[in-house]
Design a protein around this motif. Structure first.
Motif, PDB file in Angstrom:
ATOM      1  N   HIS A 114      11.912  -6.964   1.306  1.00  0.00           N
ATOM      2  CA  HIS A 114      11.741  -6.254  -0.269  1.00  0.00           C
ATOM      3  C   HIS A 114      10.883  -6.783  -1.030  1.00  0.00           C
ATOM      4  CE1 HIS A 114      16.567  -6.707   0.564  1.00  0.00           C
ATOM      5  NE2 HIS A 114      16.457  -6.806   2.290  1.00  0.00           N
ATOM      6  N   PHE A 115      11.033  -5.755  -2.307  1.00  0.00           N
ATOM      7  CA  PHE A 115       9.680  -6.492  -3.451  1.00  0.00           C
ATOM      8  C   PHE A 115      10.520  -5.462  -4.393  1.00  0.00           C
ATOM      9  CE2 PHE A 115       8.496  -2.249  -1.368  1.00  0.00           C
ATOM     10  CZ  PHE A 115       8.305  -1.145  -2.271  1.00  0.00           C
ATOM     11  N   ALA A 116       9.910  -5.528  -5.712  1.00  0.00           N
ATOM     12  CA  ALA A 116      11.148  -5.175  -6.652  1.00  0.00           C
ATOM     13  C   ALA A 116       9.451  -4.770  -7.764  1.00  0.00           C
ATOM     14  CB  ALA A 116      11.411  -6.475  -7.828  1.00  0.00           C
ATOM     15  N   SER A 117      10.202  -3.426  -8.224  1.00  0.00           N
ATOM     16  CA  SER A 117       9.591  -2.915  -9.056  1.00  0.00           C
ATOM     17  C   SER A 117       9.966  -1.996 -10.854  1.00  0.00           C
ATOM     18  CB  SER A 117       7.803  -2.134  -9.100  1.00  0.00           C
ATOM     19  OG  SER A 117       7.649  -1.472  -9.472  1.00  0.00           O
ATOM     20  N   THR A 118       9.477  -1.586 -11.303  1.00  0.00           N
ATOM     21  CA  THR A 118       9.961  -0.861 -12.389  1.00  0.00           C
ATOM     22  C   THR A 118       9.660   0.515 -11.578  1.00  0.00           C
ATOM     23  OG1 THR A 118      10.603   0.932 -14.249  1.00  0.00           O
ATOM     24  CG2 THR A 118       8.039  -0.269 -13.945  1.00  0.00           C
ATOM     25  N   LYS A 119      11.088   1.834 -11.974  1.00  0.00           N
ATOM     26  CA  LYS A 119      10.314   2.795 -11.171  1.00  0.00           C
ATOM     27  C   LYS A 119       9.443   4.451 -12.353  1.00  0.00           C
ATOM     28  CE  LYS A 119      15.505   3.599 -10.347  1.00  0.00           C
ATOM     29  NZ  LYS A 119      16.775   4.183 -10.993  1.00  0.00           N
ATOM     30  N   LEU A 120       9.152   3.585 -13.468  1.00  0.00           N
ATOM     31  CA  LEU A 120       8.193   4.287 -14.123  1.00  0.00           C
ATOM     32  C   LEU A 120       6.387   4.076 -13.494  1.00  0.00           C
ATOM     33  CD1 LEU A 120      10.229   3.800 -17.529  1.00  0.00           C
ATOM     34  CD2 LEU A 120      10.104   5.788 -15.732  1.00  0.00           C
ATOM     35  N   SER A 121       6.095   2.852 -12.858  1.00  0.00           N
ATOM     36  CA  SER A 121       5.450   2.060 -12.711  1.00  0.00           C
ATOM     37  C   SER A 121       4.668   3.050 -11.626  1.00  0.00           C
ATOM     38  CB  SER A 121       4.816   0.519 -12.011  1.00  0.00           C
ATOM     39  OG  SER A 121       5.919   0.517 -10.885  1.00  0.00           O
ATOM     40  N   PRO A 122       3.358   3.270 -11.307  1.00  0.00           N
ATOM     41  CA  PRO A 122       2.450   3.446 -10.516  1.00  0.00           C
ATOM     42  C   PRO A 122       2.858   3.728  -8.678  1.00  0.00           C
ATOM     43  CG  PRO A 122       0.975   3.052 -11.798  1.00  0.00           C
ATOM     44  CD  PRO A 122       2.208   2.575 -12.040  1.00  0.00           C
ATOM     45  N   LYS A 123       3.461   2.597  -8.875  1.00  0.00           N
ATOM     46  CA  LYS A 123       3.999   2.370  -7.136  1.00  0.00           C
ATOM     47  C   LYS A 123       5.601   3.220  -7.073  1.00  0.00           C
ATOM     48  CE  LYS A 123       5.120  -2.862  -7.973  1.00  0.00           C
ATOM     49  NZ  LYS A 123       4.330  -2.793  -9.201  1.00  0.00           N
ATOM     50  N   GLY A 124       6.531   3.404  -8.533  1.00  0.00           N
ATOM     51  CA  GLY A 124       7.510   3.185  -8.402  1.00  0.00           C
ATOM     52  C   GLY A 124       6.933   5.131  -8.529  1.00  0.00           C
ATOM     53  N   ARG A 125       6.237   5.643  -9.265  1.00  0.00           N
ATOM     54  CA  ARG A 125       6.678   6.751  -8.876  1.00  0.00           C
ATOM     55  C   ARG A 125       6.041   7.615  -7.184  1.00  0.00           C
ATOM     56  NH1 ARG A 125       3.934   5.940 -13.986  1.00  0.00           N
ATOM     57  NH2 ARG A 125       1.736   6.409 -13.440  1.00  0.00           N
ATOM     58  N   SER A 133       0.634  -1.166  -0.076  1.00  0.00           N
ATOM     59  CA  SER A 133       0.243  -0.038  -0.462  1.00  0.00           C
ATOM     60  C   SER A 133       0.994   1.559   0.028  1.00  0.00           C
ATOM     61  CB  SER A 133      -0.547  -0.026   1.635  1.00  0.00           C
ATOM     62  OG  SER A 133      -1.441  -0.815   0.948  1.00  0.00           O
ATOM     63  N   THR A 134       0.388   1.738  -0.882  1.00  0.00           N
ATOM     64  CA  THR A 134       1.054   3.641  -0.891  1.00  0.00           C
ATOM     65  C   THR A 134       0.358   4.545  -1.575  1.00  0.00           C
ATOM     66  OG1 THR A 134       1.405   3.131  -3.473  1.00  0.00           O
ATOM     67  CG2 THR A 134       3.092   2.724  -1.811  1.00  0.00           C
ATOM     68  N   VAL A 135       0.343   5.305  -0.934  1.00  0.00           N
ATOM     69  CA  VAL A 135      -0.578   7.465  -1.359  1.00  0.00           C
ATOM     70  C   VAL A 135      -0.273   7.818  -2.677  1.00  0.00           C
ATOM     71  CG1 VAL A 135      -0.752   9.113  -0.456  1.00  0.00           C
ATOM     72  CG2 VAL A 135      -0.445   6.925   1.220  1.00  0.00           C
ATOM     73  N   TYR A 172      -4.091  10.144  -2.301  1.00  0.00           N
ATOM     74  CA  TYR A 172      -5.395   8.392  -2.206  1.00  0.00           C
ATOM     75  C   TYR A 172      -4.464   7.309  -1.445  1.00  0.00           C
ATOM     76  CZ  TYR A 172      -9.560  10.949  -3.817  1.00  0.00           C
ATOM     77  OH  TYR A 172     -10.308  11.684  -4.289  1.00  0.00           O
ATOM     78  N   PRO A 173      -4.567   6.630  -1.035  1.00  0.00           N
ATOM     79  CA  PRO A 173      -4.213   4.913  -0.830  1.00  0.00           C
ATOM     80  C   PRO A 173      -4.229   4.455  -1.920  1.00  0.00           C
ATOM     81  CG  PRO A 173      -6.318   4.940   0.411  1.00  0.00           C
ATOM     82  CD  PRO A 173      -6.237   6.057  -0.012  1.00  0.00           C
ATOM     83  N   ASP A 174      -3.672   3.179  -2.369  1.00  0.00           N
ATOM     84  CA  ASP A 174      -3.162   2.914  -3.234  1.00  0.00           C
ATOM     85  C   ASP A 174      -2.855   0.610  -3.525  1.00  0.00           C
ATOM     86  OD1 ASP A 174      -3.456   1.773  -5.748  1.00  0.00           O
ATOM     87  OD2 ASP A 174      -2.753   3.308  -6.754  1.00  0.00           O
ATOM     88  N   ALA A 175      -3.626   0.365  -3.585  1.00  0.00           N
ATOM     89  CA  ALA A 175      -2.563  -0.827  -3.077  1.00  0.00           C
ATOM     90  C   ALA A 175      -2.591  -2.279  -4.490  1.00  0.00           C
ATOM     91  CB  ALA A 175      -2.906  -1.375  -2.019  1.00  0.00           C
ATOM     92  N   ARG A 176      -1.834  -3.155  -4.241  1.00  0.00           N
ATOM     93  CA  ARG A 176      -1.839  -4.154  -4.935  1.00  0.00           C
ATOM     94  C   ARG A 176      -0.567  -4.885  -4.304  1.00  0.00           C
ATOM     95  NH1 ARG A 176       1.506   0.350  -4.317  1.00  0.00           N
ATOM     96  NH2 ARG A 176       0.804   0.885  -5.751  1.00  0.00           N
ATOM     97  N   VAL A 177      -1.787  -6.542  -5.263  1.00  0.00           N
ATOM     98  CA  VAL A 177      -0.888  -7.473  -4.346  1.00  0.00           C
ATOM     99  C   VAL A 177       0.511  -8.375  -5.551  1.00  0.00           C
ATOM    100  CG1 VAL A 177      -0.991 -10.546  -4.474  1.00  0.00           C
ATOM    101  CG2 VAL A 177      -2.439  -8.783  -3.779  1.00  0.00           C
TER     102      VAL A 177
END
Length: 217
Positions: free
Chosen positions: A78-89, A54-56, A61-66
């Motif tokens: 630890h978790f991984a993601s592209t920095k260009l994704s909504p969660k990365g931003r 969960s991020t903001v 607005y809160p945002d959540a994903r599995v």
């Protein structure tokens, strides 16, 4: 039958569940988390390493994903993601997050929250290269959450990135990142069929160690 009645008729927390002895826990929530995680893995619970991040966003607005847990160490979860994704931003703008684990057959939940840090580049690159080729192709395409007009565009884009990987297997997305949530609070929750749930919260103290305490259900 109306949805409300249908939902009311569904069973939840039916058990039976094992008791939670809060006197027999580690002083470090990471070690105790590993005990619960290994228990879930050894019992064959599907995707025991899945968690909700969960991020903001910029509007608050809160945002959540599995997604999938990559490691737990002194740096955090630890978790991984592209920095260009909504969660990365969102993490770049507001580097704090919460993680939630739920192992339904065991009636167990773990919640933690704290600041997020990006790991060293070597760790990010090693994680990227360990991923399946389809995952790497998607990350190199770098279109996550963009509007998709049709499958043809998706197929063509992924095929192009697969060709790049086949030509250079060591290629790494420059925007791929491994993050760690370094929590200042971790809660372990054990369900009870009579809703007399057992909750144990760890909080970091001023000396860098941890204290833990029971919470009301």
């Amino acid at each position: 039958m109306a949805l409300k009645e249908r939902l009311r008729g569904l069973k939840s927390l039916a058990g039976p569940f094992a008791p939670f002895d809060t006197c027999a826990v580690s002083d470090d929530p990471r070690r105790f988390f590993e005990t619960w995680l290994y228990d879930a893995i050894n019992r064959g619970i599907p995707e025991s390493h899945a968690m909700t991040l969960s991020t903001v966003d910029e509007q608050g607005y809160p945002d959540a994903r599995v997604l999938i847990l990559k490691n737990v160490d002194a740096e955090g979860w630890h978790f991984a993601s592209t920095k260009l994704s909504p969660k990365g931003r969102q993490i770049a703008a507001q580097p704090r997050a919460a993680l939630t684990f739920y192992w339904q057959p065991l009636g167990r939940q773990v919640r933690l929250r704290g600041p997020v840090v990006e790991m060293d580049r070597e760790i990010c690159e090693a994680d990227f290269l360990a991923r399946p080729i389809g995952s790497r192709a998607g990350a190199l395409l770098a279109r996550q959450s963009d509007v998709l007009v049709g499958d043809a565009a998706l197929d063509a884009g992924l095929a192009e990135q697969r060709r790049r990987i086949e030509a250079d297997p060591s290629i790494v997305s420059p925007t791929w990142a491994v993050y760690a949530v370094k929590p200042d609070e971790v809660e372990f929750w054990q369900a009870d069929e009579e809703r007399r749930h057992t909750r144990l919260r760890y909080r970091q103290n001023n000396q860098g160690g941890w204290t833990h305490e029971r919470l009301w259900p």
